[in-house]
Enzyme design. Structure first.
Site, short mmCIF file in Angstrom:
data_model
loop_
_atom_site.label_atom_id
_atom_site.label_comp_id
_atom_site.label_asym_id
_atom_site.label_seq_id
_atom_site.Cartn_x
_atom_site.Cartn_y
_atom_site.Cartn_z
N LYS A 8 -4.77 8.46 0.32
CA LYS A 8 -5.43 7.27 -0.24
C LYS A 8 -5.42 7.37 -1.75
O LYS A 8 -5.42 8.47 -2.32
CB LYS A 8 -6.89 7.18 0.23
CG LYS A 8 -7.41 5.75 0.30
CD LYS A 8 -6.81 5.00 1.48
CE LYS A 8 -7.42 3.63 1.67
NZ LYS A 8 -6.95 2.98 2.90
N ASP A 45 -4.57 -1.93 -0.29
CA ASP A 45 -5.94 -1.75 0.16
C ASP A 45 -6.77 -2.81 -0.56
O ASP A 45 -6.24 -3.86 -0.93
CB ASP A 45 -6.41 -0.32 -0.12
CG ASP A 45 -7.64 0.06 0.70
OD1 ASP A 45 -8.74 0.01 0.14
OD2 ASP A 45 -7.49 0.38 1.89
#
Length: 418
Positions: free
Chosen positions: A106, A146
């Site tokens: 991430k 995201d």
């Protein structure tokens, strides 16, 4: 709201709860609770007025035992290292629960993109891509969109990487637009898996989805797609919200019209066919059959959970419930479809995109959606089997039992180096 809850500690507690049911050594569990590496970098770009500004950015590579690191990049003022580490861990176990051969990663930049022009965001994105280039690659680490990022940013990262590396490598990143090697069905994937998982849960619980009442907190891509798809399945969306507030109509809202209003005005608030407006906390505690939290983590803490009245929760967001909220909702017999399963559509179709990029052979939207449905249904069936095998009351614990075991198996089969 549980603003002070640490998402990384939440992840670790979820792993510990699952480990209690598994025959895995404490030393291996300890390894599986921390990222393998975290990049922290400072990006300095020139703004449109000629001045310079510095931005802090992160990339966490949590676990690569089952395949290349995989995970999104978010742009948000609340991005932190702990948040990025938690999200990378959730991604590692998300890919495991749906059994696709990828790990977890991430990234994020501390920025409010609304405060900057498109050209400034492009320079910021490309600056981050320069820092990421040594770490990423189609067999190393594959970023994706995201919060507050999308096809545009992914295309910029792909172009920067390919320019620096002197190559053509569409699989270095997913969530691209179709012209840049993206996949059909990717934009809708997270919302689609959220409602597919909800459909399976309603069937498992012997509840009727036709006419069921639904509230959706967060009306970005995942939230509004989930609202539209669940409406198409025959449910009644009675409330939706965004960061500005929410709207309610007991007879049902038109998800598409509400989205059009948000596009025109910047918020769902003020939608003319709503009976009343309400806060996000009001929405989260409505008496509905299905609640879909689709905003940021820690939306429901232990205190707010006491007032939650939904029968089923399908987590489109990552980490919307704190561990304290989980415990309260378990006591109230609320069936929570955990984020690592419910919102796994995004990474699953990203996996499909990566496969298509590798083969240079692209699928129809119908094939993508059919393959996604098969993956989510199989994963939900595995969740139910684990719930029943271990006599578990908490579906999240069951999901982590499956996922942690799969990651541990991959690690132990490979052996430890050095």
């Amino acid at each position: 709201m549980a603003e002070d809850a640490n998402p990384f500690e939440s992840l670790q507690s979820q792993i510990d709860e699952a480990a209690a049911y598994l025959d895995i050594g404490d030393d291996v569990i300890e390894r599986l609770k921390y990222p393998e590496r975290v990049l922290e970098t400072n990006l300095t770009i020139e703004l449109d007025d000629g001045s310079l500004e510095r931005f802090k950015a992160f990339r966490s590579q949590f676990n690569g035992d089952r395949g290349p690191y995989k995970g999104g990049i978010r742009y948000h003022p609340q991005v932190s290292q702990d948040e990025v580490m938690a999200l990378s861990g959730w991604m590692a176990y998300k890919t495991a629960i749906v059994d696709i051969p990828l790990g977890g990663g991430k990234g994020g930049i501390i920025v409010d993109p609304a405060d900057y022009s498109e050209s400034e965001l492009e320079r910021l994105t490309r600056a981050f891509a320069v820092e990421l280039t040594p770490l990423i690659g189609e067999d190393k680490d594959i970023p994706a969109p995201d919060v507050n990022t999308g096809q545009r940013e992914m295309n910029w990262i792909k172009d920067t990487y390919e320019t620096l590396e002197g190559t053509t490598e569409p699989g270095v990143i997913t969530g691209k637009n179709l012209a840049s090697g993206g996949s059909e069905g990717r934009v809708e994937a997270t919302g689609r898996s959220t409602v597919l998982a909800a459909r399976e849960a309603f069937e498992y619980l012997d509840m009727d989805l036709e006419g069921a009442t639904v509230a959706v907190q967060g009306y970005g891509n995942a939230g509004w797609i989930a609202a539209r798809l669940i409406d198409e399945m025959g449910a009644t969306v009675v409330a939706v919200s965004d960061s500005s507030g929410g709207i309610y109509n007991a007879d049902g809202l038109d998800p598409v019209a509400a989205k059009d209003h948000k596009n025109e005005t910047g918020s769902v608030v003020g939608y003319p066919n709503a009976d009343e407006e309400l806060t996000n906390e009001d929405l989260l505690t409505l008496d509905v059959d299905l609640l879909i939290p689709a905003a940021l983590e820690n939306a429901i803490d232990g205190e707010l959970a006491e007032d939650v009245q939904a029968d089923v929760i399908s987590e489109a967001a990552n980490g919307p419930l704190t561990p304290e909220a989980d415990a309260v909702l378990e006591d109230k017999d609320v069936f929570v479809i955990p984020d690592i399963l419910a919102n796994a559509g995004g990474v699953t179709v990203s996996y499909f995109e990566w496969v298509q990029n590798s083969q240079r052979f692209y699928w129809t939207e119908e094939k993508v959606n059919a393959e996604l449905e098969a993956v989510i249904v199989e994963a939900f069936d595995g969740l139910v089997e684990t719930i029943e095998e271990y006599d578990l009351d908490n579906p999240r614990t069951a999901a982590y039992v499956v996922a942690v075991q799969r990651v541990a198996d991959a690690f132990e089969e490979a052996g430890s180096f050095p």
